[in-house]
Design a protein around this motif. Structure first.
Motif, PDB file in Angstrom:
ATOM      1  N   ARG A  60       6.753 -82.297 -73.279  1.00 18.50           N
ATOM      2  CA  ARG A  60       7.213 -81.201 -72.461  1.00 18.50           C
ATOM      3  C   ARG A  60       7.938 -80.398 -73.666  1.00 18.50           C
ATOM      4  N   ARG A  61       8.234 -78.974 -73.312  1.00 17.04           N
ATOM      5  CA  ARG A  61       9.155 -78.372 -74.071  1.00 17.04           C
ATOM      6  C   ARG A  61       9.992 -77.460 -73.053  1.00 17.04           C
TER       7      ARG A  61
ATOM      8  N   LEU B  47      24.930 -73.453 -81.425  1.00 11.42           N
ATOM      9  CA  LEU B  47      25.109 -73.935 -80.205  1.00 11.42           C
ATOM     10  C   LEU B  47      23.741 -74.670 -79.696  1.00 11.42           C
ATOM     11  N   LEU B  48      22.631 -74.251 -80.354  1.00 10.21           N
ATOM     12  CA  LEU B  48      21.327 -75.172 -79.958  1.00 10.21           C
ATOM     13  C   LEU B  48      21.482 -76.726 -80.735  1.00 10.21           C
ATOM     14  N   THR B  49      21.975 -76.564 -81.976  1.00  8.75           N
ATOM     15  CA  THR B  49      21.820 -77.949 -82.817  1.00  8.75           C
ATOM     16  C   THR B  49      22.931 -78.983 -82.474  1.00  8.75           C
ATOM     17  N   ALA B  50      24.127 -78.202 -81.325  1.00 11.67           N
ATOM     18  CA  ALA B  50      24.939 -79.244 -80.929  1.00 11.67           C
ATOM     19  C   ALA B  50      24.625 -80.058 -79.778  1.00 11.67           C
ATOM     20  N   TRP B  51      23.132 -79.477 -79.413  1.00 10.98           N
ATOM     21  CA  TRP B  51      22.672 -80.278 -78.143  1.00 10.98           C
ATOM     22  C   TRP B  51      21.150 -80.791 -78.537  1.00 10.98           C
ATOM     23  N   VAL B  52      20.593 -80.033 -79.445  1.00 11.12           N
ATOM     24  CA  VAL B  52      19.129 -80.512 -79.623  1.00 11.12           C
ATOM     25  C   VAL B  52      18.762 -80.877 -81.195  1.00 11.12           C
ATOM     26  N   PRO B  53      18.169 -81.902 -81.294  1.00 12.07           N
ATOM     27  CA  PRO B  53      17.939 -82.507 -82.814  1.00 12.07           C
ATOM     28  C   PRO B  53      17.387 -81.274 -83.515  1.00 12.07           C
ATOM     29  N   VAL B  54      17.541 -80.843 -84.645  1.00  8.31           N
ATOM     30  CA  VAL B  54      17.146 -79.626 -85.250  1.00  8.31           C
ATOM     31  C   VAL B  54      15.444 -79.785 -85.379  1.00  8.31           C
ATOM     32  N   GLY B  55      14.977 -81.233 -85.569  1.00  8.50           N
ATOM     33  CA  GLY B  55      13.739 -81.363 -85.714  1.00  8.50           C
ATOM     34  C   GLY B  55      12.879 -80.915 -84.373  1.00  8.50           C
TER      35      GLY B  55
ATOM     36  N   LEU C 195      12.390 -72.199 -78.093  1.00  3.29           N
ATOM     37  CA  LEU C 195      11.568 -73.331 -77.483  1.00  3.29           C
ATOM     38  C   LEU C 195      12.096 -74.496 -78.047  1.00  3.29           C
ATOM     39  N   ILE C 196      12.094 -75.646 -77.297  1.00  2.00           N
ATOM     40  CA  ILE C 196      12.616 -76.682 -77.819  1.00  2.00           C
ATOM     41  C   ILE C 196      11.724 -77.967 -77.138  1.00  2.00           C
ATOM     42  N   ARG C 197      11.355 -78.799 -78.120  1.00  2.00           N
ATOM     43  CA  ARG C 197      10.634 -80.105 -77.589  1.00  2.00           C
ATOM     44  C   ARG C 197      11.595 -80.962 -76.906  1.00  2.00           C
ATOM     45  N   LEU C 198      11.107 -81.478 -75.745  1.00  2.00           N
ATOM     46  CA  LEU C 198      12.016 -82.363 -74.991  1.00  2.00           C
ATOM     47  C   LEU C 198      11.550 -83.617 -75.038  1.00  2.00           C
ATOM     48  N   PRO C 199      12.521 -84.640 -75.192  1.00  2.00           N
ATOM     49  CA  PRO C 199      12.251 -86.136 -75.236  1.00  2.00           C
ATOM     50  C   PRO C 199      11.208 -86.505 -74.125  1.00  2.00           C
ATOM     51  N   GLU C 200      10.627 -87.725 -74.303  1.00  2.00           N
ATOM     52  CA  GLU C 200       9.661 -88.082 -73.459  1.00  2.00           C
ATOM     53  C   GLU C 200      10.462 -88.564 -72.151  1.00  2.00           C
TER      54      GLU C 200
ATOM     55  N   GLY D  54      22.214 -49.768 -97.357  1.00  2.00           N
ATOM     56  CA  GLY D  54      23.314 -49.270 -96.470  1.00  2.00           C
ATOM     57  C   GLY D  54      22.898 -48.615 -95.324  1.00  2.00           C
ATOM     58  N   GLN D  55      21.522 -48.177 -95.271  1.00  2.00           N
ATOM     59  CA  GLN D  55      20.757 -47.406 -94.042  1.00  2.00           C
ATOM     60  C   GLN D  55      20.056 -48.264 -93.113  1.00  2.00           C
ATOM     61  N   VAL D  56      20.256 -49.653 -93.439  1.00  2.00           N
ATOM     62  CA  VAL D  56      19.451 -50.554 -92.745  1.00  2.00           C
ATOM     63  C   VAL D  56      19.990 -51.220 -91.560  1.00  2.00           C
ATOM     64  N   LEU D  57      19.448 -51.263 -90.296  1.00  2.00           N
ATOM     65  CA  LEU D  57      19.983 -52.089 -89.044  1.00  2.00           C
ATOM     66  C   LEU D  57      18.728 -53.259 -88.945  1.00  2.00           C
ATOM     67  N   HIS D  58      19.475 -54.199 -88.472  1.00  2.00           N
ATOM     68  CA  HIS D  58      18.500 -55.466 -88.322  1.00  2.00           C
ATOM     69  C   HIS D  58      18.359 -55.287 -86.863  1.00  2.00           C
ATOM     70  N   VAL D  59      16.935 -55.191 -86.433  1.00  2.00           N
ATOM     71  CA  VAL D  59      16.625 -55.234 -85.353  1.00  2.00           C
ATOM     72  C   VAL D  59      16.022 -56.408 -84.184  1.00  2.00           C
ATOM     73  N   GLU D  60      15.425 -57.325 -85.011  1.00  2.00           N
ATOM     74  CA  GLU D  60      14.899 -58.297 -84.622  1.00  2.00           C
ATOM     75  C   GLU D  60      14.645 -59.576 -85.682  1.00  2.00           C
ATOM     76  N   GLN D  61      14.891 -60.725 -85.142  1.00  2.00           N
ATOM     77  CA  GLN D  61      14.591 -61.928 -86.431  1.00  2.00           C
ATOM     78  C   GLN D  61      14.116 -63.059 -85.524  1.00  2.00           C
ATOM     79  N   GLY D  62      13.035 -63.631 -86.003  1.00  2.00           N
ATOM     80  CA  GLY D  62      12.442 -64.795 -85.437  1.00  2.00           C
ATOM     81  C   GLY D  62      12.446 -65.853 -86.305  1.00  2.00           C
ATOM     82  N   PHE D  63      11.966 -67.061 -85.889  1.00  2.00           N
ATOM     83  CA  PHE D  63      11.544 -68.205 -86.927  1.00  2.00           C
ATOM     84  C   PHE D  63      10.734 -69.096 -85.933  1.00  2.00           C
ATOM     85  N   VAL D  64       9.519 -69.651 -86.514  1.00  2.00           N
ATOM     86  CA  VAL D  64       8.675 -70.505 -85.849  1.00  2.00           C
ATOM     87  C   VAL D  64       8.700 -71.635 -86.883  1.00  2.00           C
ATOM     88  N   TYR D  65       9.277 -72.884 -86.502  1.00  2.00           N
ATOM     89  CA  TYR D  65       9.371 -74.302 -87.321  1.00  2.00           C
ATOM     90  C   TYR D  65       8.174 -75.212 -87.025  1.00  2.00           C
ATOM     91  N   HIS D  66       7.599 -75.342 -88.253  1.00  2.00           N
ATOM     92  CA  HIS D  66       6.584 -76.416 -88.535  1.00  2.00           C
ATOM     93  C   HIS D  66       7.094 -77.852 -88.912  1.00  2.00           C
TER      94      HIS D  66
END
Lengths: 152, 154
Positions: free
Chosen positions: B112-113, B69-77, B134-139, A78-90
């Motif tokens: 490119r991205r 909004l992003l995935t309406a325009w960019v393939p999620v991959g 950051l999004i990968r762009l098609p060739e 109840g005392q937590v605020l979310h300040v930042e969130q990030g994702f890097v996708y592999h």
């Protein structure tokens, strides 16, 4: 105050399954209508093995796990605020997969004379073969008797 | 899914989502869908106990809408990374505008991205979320082949 010895450590890694029904509900609530996210046949036609996970879905899988709420650190939700969130996708995650989350507290610091305490957590998400899927980065602020702050 | 224009350039704005109305029902449904049951999003009494006038929206609801909004325009991959900072609370009943704009186009491996600036604003109110994807762009389409080249005649 949060025990600073948590820095560099974290709750035990845990594994959860990505359920298709859960994905559908998540997309429905957010208003996602693209067939690739809602129809397995359309997902396969687009080259996915099953429904793909939308960009922010993994956050919830971590949060709702008992280890994901940082309760072990003595934090009151109840005392937590979310300040930042990030994702890097592999790579894209998909329905039916079992994903392992390995959270590590990477920093703890205070601001405003100790009224706000920030906790930074980085979580590596891996697939069944141990391969990287995504990295989650979260910063939360814990209020210690402060009433009116930034954040959501 | 729609596709981004092949000649995407800096300054391009992804077409906005329609205004998103943050109702109590939406907050309850999002709590169930996302697993975030923090009472400050659901229970006005709990919200008041921490100094708020009423419940506020989950930050991740706004980020989820930006993701939509992003995935309406960019393939999620092709989404490489996505991060935000929450700068102000979103009160229940707010109407939100979610925007994404191309800030830079950069080399990425052999391709490119694009670097997108993201924002969520309350209609007639403050900016609540600022972020970047950051999004990968098609060739890009191949350069036209000159008809007078030897190789082009075969």
């Amino acid at each position: 105050m949060i025990d600073p010895s948590w820095v560099g450590a974290g709750p035990k890694p845990f594994t959860v399954e990505v359920e298709a029904g859960r994905l559908r509900l998540f997309n429905q609530v957010l208003g996602v209508r693209e067939a690739v996210f809602t129809d397995p046949a359309a997902a396969r036609a687009a080259g996915h093995p099953d429904l793909p996970v939308p960009p922010t879905f993994l956050f919830g899988l971590e949060l709702e796990h008992p280890s994901g709420q940082l309760a072990e650190l003595g934090i009151d939700l109840g005392q937590v605020l979310h300040v930042e969130q990030g994702f890097v996708y592999h790579r894209t995650a998909h329905a039916g997969e079992r994903l392992t989350f390995a959270p590590v507290v990477t920093d703890i610091y205070t601001r405003q004379g100790g009224a706000l305490e920030f906790v930074v957590r980085d979580t590596a998400v891996t697939g069944a073969g141990g391969e990287p899927v995504a990295d989650l980065h979260q910063v939360i602020a814990v209020r210690h008797g402060v009433r009116d702050e930034e954040g959501a | 899914m729609t596709v981004l224009p092949a000649d995407l350039d800096v300054g391009f704005e992804l077409p906005e989502l329609s205004e998103q109305h943050i109702t109590r029902t939406l907050l309850v449904r999002f709590a169930g869908a996302s697993g975030d049951h923090n009472p400050i999003h659901l229970d006005p009494g709990a919200a008041r106990s921490v100094g708020l006038d009423d419940v506020i929206a989950h930050g991740m609801l706004s980020m989820g809408l930006l993701g939509r909004l992003l995935t309406a325009w960019v393939p999620v991959g092709d989404l490489l990374s996505f991060r935000v900072r929450f700068s102000a609370p979103t009160p229940v009943h707010a109407r939100l505008r979610c925007t994404a704009r191309v800030r830079a186009i950069e080399p990425h491996g052999a391709g490119r991205r694009a670097r997108l600036s993201l924002a969520v604003r309350i209609v007639d109110g403050p900016l609540t979320v600022r972020g970047e994807a950051l999004i990968r762009l098609p060739e890009p389409p191949p350069a036209p082949v000159r008809a007078d080249r030897e190789g082009a005649r075969a």
